[in-house]
Design an enzyme around this catalytic site. Sequence first.
Site, PDB file in Angstrom:
ATOM      1  CG  ASN A 298       4.904  -3.172   8.556  1.00 36.90           C
ATOM      2  OD1 ASN A 298       6.030  -3.529   8.221  1.00 36.90           O
ATOM      3  ND2 ASN A 298       4.073  -3.973   9.195  1.00 36.90           N
TER       4      ASN A 298
ATOM      5  CB  CYS B  47      -3.182 -11.314  24.575  1.00 38.86           C
ATOM      6  SG  CYS B  47      -2.468 -10.534  25.986  1.00 38.86           S
TER       7      CYS B  47
HETATM    8  C1  LIG Z   1       5.192  -2.929   4.396  1.00 37.00           C
HETATM    9  C2  LIG Z   1       3.973  -3.565   3.810  1.00 37.00           C
HETATM   10  N1  LIG Z   1       4.117  -4.423   2.783  1.00 37.00           N
HETATM   11  C3  LIG Z   1       3.066  -5.028   2.220  1.00 37.00           C
HETATM   12  C4  LIG Z   1       1.792  -4.819   2.674  1.00 37.00           C
HETATM   13  C5  LIG Z   1       0.648  -5.560   2.058  1.00 37.00           C
HETATM   14  O1  LIG Z   1      -0.100  -4.727   1.224  1.00 37.00           O
HETATM   15  P1  LIG Z   1      -1.570  -5.177   0.750  1.00 37.00           P
HETATM   16  O2  LIG Z   1      -2.408  -5.212   1.969  1.00 37.00           O
HETATM   17  O3  LIG Z   1      -1.964  -4.107  -0.228  1.00 37.00           O
HETATM   18  O4  LIG Z   1      -1.442  -6.492   0.102  1.00 37.00           O
HETATM   19  C6  LIG Z   1       1.591  -3.917   3.739  1.00 37.00           C
HETATM   20  C7  LIG Z   1       0.241  -3.699   4.256  1.00 37.00           C
HETATM   21  O5  LIG Z   1       0.021  -3.377   5.390  1.00 37.00           O
HETATM   22  C8  LIG Z   1       2.713  -3.289   4.323  1.00 37.00           C
HETATM   23  O6  LIG Z   1       2.590  -2.461   5.357  1.00 37.00           O
END
Ligand SMILES: Cc1ncc(COP(=O)(O)O)c(C=O)c1O
Length: 354
Positions: A130, A301
Amino acid sequence: MQGTMQHAFGNPSSTHWAGTPAYAIVDSARRQVAGLLGCKPAEVVFTSGGSESNNQVLKGIYFASQVPGSHIITTSIEHPAIVEPCRFLERLGARITWLPVDATACINPDDLIRSITADTTLISIMHANNETGTIQPIEECAQIAREHGIPFHTDAAQSVGKIPARVDDLGVDFLSIAGHKLYAPKGIGALYIREGTKLEPLIHGAGHELGRRAGTESALLTAALGQACELAQDLSAMARIRALRNQLWTGLKEGCGNRVVLNGHAGKCLPNTLNVSFAGHIGNEILAQIPELAASTGSACHSGRVELSPVLQAMGISPEVGAGAVRFSLGRTTTTEEIEEVIKMLIPLLGKRA
Ligand SMILES: Cc1ncc(COP(=O)(O)O)c(C=O)c1O
């Protein structure tokens, strides 16, 4: 969603006139999700999002396997929705192996092979990271898992809707989807569970979702996820988004020279994610000067100290470089004019080309 609100307000589990249209919507949405993943509709369970799907797999395998001190292998760059359930299971006695990554945020399948033990009950490796967008070698890792008879899960929250993620091509037993990452609303997701695999439910109750997740289904939210998955079958827009991402990277590079560094893999990455570090700067100080730009940093930070995200730390990025990390996320509506505008706003803040 508007049509569902008007015509399908009943309970999908009720067999009377008010419930049957709602059931039809949930059923159709399940087919649409299955169509995108290339699986059977019965292998799709609707959840509240990526976090729940991940929790369901990790805890569901742990409680179904009943192996005391069972071993889970995951990576050091997972989202907190994997990290925290793992830490929770660790407190219950599970043993967790956190696979390292290289400087591009990619794991090495040989490390996975070396980590497998006789009591490994689950391998969970995210499809795309992510923060950096780096895509992991899921096919290879899933194959290793299969050869050892170990169930394999991938958190595909970031990848579904941006790159192909068909479960049989990937070879996975479980796959998590977060609806809001592919233009469905927040609060809906799905979990692919390969037929024949055993999971203890996370939410016990009535027999919804074939006894795998209790709670009355939301026809409204499932309709949205289904439609989003239907639209996501067409990934042709991703070439344009990748070109815009590359335009942003090239523009920053031309403006800043060596003072801008790419965090992630140049080729094996999502089309929409660009994570860069502006050396000598602090990410959130840059963003604070451009309030009209919605982007994220890779550090926090705390009382004057900059703490890098666990992902940047795992990549071995130095605090000086990581402090200046900014993550740009592009989407289907991003335009070339917006990219030009961002470059124009950023360059004067970052100083001269080195
Ligand atoms: C890689 C990854 N896994 C899980 C999640 C969690 O998803 P949710 O916010 O729908 O619970 C996110 C959310 O940003 C994510 O980027």
